[in-house]
Design an enzyme around this catalytic site. Structure first.
Site, mmCIF file in Angstrom:
data_model
loop_
_atom_site.group_PDB
_atom_site.id
_atom_site.type_symbol
_atom_site.label_atom_id
_atom_site.label_comp_id
_atom_site.label_asym_id
_atom_site.label_seq_id
_atom_site.Cartn_x
_atom_site.Cartn_y
_atom_site.Cartn_z
ATOM 1 N N GLU A 166 0.876 -1.180 0.000
ATOM 2 C CA GLU A 166 0.000 0.000 0.000
ATOM 3 C C GLU A 166 0.910 1.226 0.000
ATOM 4 O OE1 GLU A 166 -2.346 0.298 3.605
ATOM 5 O OE2 GLU A 166 -2.606 2.460 3.342
ATOM 6 N N ARG B 230 0.866 10.445 0.863
ATOM 7 C CA ARG B 230 1.265 11.486 1.826
ATOM 8 C C ARG B 230 2.471 12.267 1.341
ATOM 9 N NH1 ARG B 230 0.927 7.588 7.163
ATOM 10 N NH2 ARG B 230 -1.052 6.681 6.557
ATOM 11 N N LYS C 248 -10.045 -1.971 7.285
ATOM 12 C CA LYS C 248 -8.813 -1.659 8.007
ATOM 13 C C LYS C 248 -9.239 -1.233 9.414
ATOM 14 C CE LYS C 248 -5.179 1.894 7.973
ATOM 15 N NZ LYS C 248 -4.259 2.644 7.115
#
Ligand code: 3PG
Length: 219
Positions: A42, A46, A130
């Site tokens: 993943e 950011r 998640k």
């Protein structure tokens, strides 16, 4: 990739959460993880390099499944899909995000941290989540409690997971895999220490196998 969110989380015991500051690190980091035994990652959105990193991994490392994380708004969602990501992970869930994700042609794993979040996800058809931030949201005790009313869902706990606690999480029936950034620390990426990323990956796989062996013995 013809896969569901559940089968996605079953592909690996550990889902690497990778923050890429330099797009030139994208291919070597994906290869280092694969070399260590994990062929999925993943990439968190950011950094300015993250979208290009996804694009490069998708184009150049076809045997590694690349997804996008930190999908916190529609702009990030669109950019990740356009870059060719193969799955999406959000840190939390809003009605607008659920609506935008529910019919996408790729697995989406929304972030949840409480019963209300899960109920919102279920309303939109999501059943794989998640659990974030896992340790700060009550960790294993919280997951055991949530598994009571929500029987048919699965979690990828992320946030505070490490080699010390991953086996305890993986031992839960409601946990398919755990996520974490410890396989790809920023300092190692900065030094381009790819063999160290491979070693950390191998150690994580070994810790997960120990858990599986313990389960087999108990069974
Ligand atoms: C994430 O960014 O999804 C998680 O915060 C990763 O958590 P960790 O850095 O504790 O593994």
């Amino acid at each position: 990739m013809n896969t569901t969110s559940h089968s996605l989380l079953e592909m690996t015991p550990v889902l690497p959460v990778v923050q890429i500051a330099d797009a030139d690190h994208a291919i070597p980091v994906a290869q280092a993880l694969r070399q260590g035994g994990i062929a999925i990652l993943e990439v968190v959105l950011r950094t300015p390099a993250s979208i290009e990193a996804i694009r490069r991994i998708r184009a150049e490392v076809p045997d590694v499944v690349v997804g996008a994380g930190t999908i916190t708004d529609m702009g990030k969602l669109d950019a990740a899909v356009e870059a060719g990501c193969e799955f999406l992970i959000t840190p939390g869930l809003t009605p607008a995000m659920a609506k935008a994700c529910k019919d996408l042609p790729m697995p989406v794993v929304p972030g949840v941290s409480c019963a209300s979040d899960i109920m919102l996800g279920l309303e939109y058809g999501f059943t794989a989540f998640k659990f974030f931030p896992a340790e700060a949201s009550g960790g294993i005790a919280a997951l055991k409690a949530l598994a009571g009313p929500f029987g048919d869902i699965t979690f990828c706990p992320t946030g505070g997971i490490s080699p010390d606690n991953l086996a305890a999480y993986l031992a839960l029936d409601c946990v398919s895999c755990v996520g974490g950034s410890w396989l790809t620390p920023k300092a190692l990426l900065k030094r381009q220490a790819w063999s160290e990323v491979t070693s950390l990956t191998q150690q994580a796989i070994a810790a997960a196998r120990l858990d599986q062996e313990a389960l087999n013995c108990a069974g």
